[in-house]
Design an enzyme around this catalytic site. Sequence first.
Site, PDB file in Angstrom:
ATOM      1  CG  HIS A 180      -0.709 134.992 -35.458  1.00 19.78           C
ATOM      2  ND1 HIS A 180      -0.638 136.281 -34.981  1.00 19.78           N
ATOM      3  CD2 HIS A 180      -0.675 134.190 -34.370  1.00 19.78           C
ATOM      4  CE1 HIS A 180      -0.577 136.265 -33.652  1.00 19.78           C
ATOM      5  NE2 HIS A 180      -0.603 134.994 -33.248  1.00 19.78           N
ATOM      6  CG  HIS A 185       3.531 133.285 -31.598  1.00 19.99           C
ATOM      7  ND1 HIS A 185       3.441 133.824 -30.329  1.00 19.99           N
ATOM      8  CD2 HIS A 185       2.283 133.358 -32.106  1.00 19.99           C
ATOM      9  CE1 HIS A 185       2.196 134.197 -30.073  1.00 19.99           C
ATOM     10  NE2 HIS A 185       1.473 133.941 -31.142  1.00 19.99           N
ATOM     11  CD  GLU A 226      -0.660 136.344 -29.446  1.00 17.94           C
ATOM     12  OE1 GLU A 226      -0.787 135.133 -29.510  1.00 17.94           O
ATOM     13  OE2 GLU A 226      -0.265 137.025 -30.415  1.00 17.94           O
ATOM     14  CB  SER A 245       1.696 138.552 -37.338  1.00 14.26           C
ATOM     15  OG  SER A 245       0.711 138.684 -36.314  1.00 14.26           O
TER      16      SER A 245
END
Length: 327
Positions: A180, A185, A226, A245
């Site tokens: 993730h 990111h 996010e 993700s």
Amino acid sequence: MNDSPTHPQCGPSAGPHPSGPAVPLGDRPMYPSAEGSTLAKGVNQGVAPVTYGKGDRPPRGDYARAGSDYTCEQDYAQYSAADHETYRRLYARQLQQLPGLACDEFIDAVNQLGAPDHIPRFGEVSERLMKATGWQIVSVPGLIPEEAFFALLADKRFPVTDWIRKPEEFDYVVEPDVFHDLFGHVPLLFNPTFAGYMQAYGVGGLKAARLNACELLARLYWYTVEFGLISTPMGLRAYGAGILSSAGELTHSVKTPGVPRVAFGLDRLMRTRYRIDTYQATYFFIDSFQQLFDATAPDFTPVYGVVRGLDEVEAGIVLPGERSFSV
Ligand code: HBI
Ligand code: FE
């Protein structure tokens, strides 16, 4: 379930990190909080930060090996062949979905993570990242208290959890694991404008901690970093790590008809609660990363004042007169 934190101030208000369809997790967030723990002020003393949520289990990860700022060495020896295989399978599944769903800036940078068939060494990724935007990634044992998190972002260091989910957690893991954090990111940190936003967010977070405004700021993070969408000439595309993700939410967030997709507005995001047990009920879209960066330029203190004077907005609602995007 919603994001009302059980800690008043710098209590977390985000739920578990999404890496796929969330599953109900009790009614409280899973983020660690420096508040009300033996780790006040986010200084690691070798034990897992206090978290709360069902069972009050501490976050995964060995915090004894982390320093006072919660960073540690990437324990590369921990990875088994099965771990590298999990990473390869997760990476392959997401990569084939990206065209038409992920923003170009993400697609252009994802190969900077290195070979797709094994977990990369963070130092190698950092070498490339440092050349691109002056950022580096640092290893952490898992979730860290918000003030420690903000301090790392302000210092252009992105914390990447170094453990990976077990094969049986392939479709969903409660907390951010290395896939993730790395896949979701890190590619956009190669984009100077977005990287600038992330650093401004960290600086703003340190101020927010003093203004009891972490919950409001966490919503900004949640609905941009996010779960953010960006408007492009070809339509909406995903830039949020939680979407990128996630096997299912990447298509859902961009293509499912009838899902509210509302134009970005700083105070609107900070007013908007979110759910932690399903895909997001509202997505917010920006017109450019520059817009996001510019939005974090002013001092947020007056914004917090305005937001606190307005009603909160439940996720899933489009307010009268709002610009929204229908697919
Ligand atoms: N810790 N390692 C880690 N990674 C995160 O993304 C993270 C965190 N702690 C707190 C946090 N995110 C959220 O509270 C953000 O909203 C700030
Ligand atoms: Fe994340």
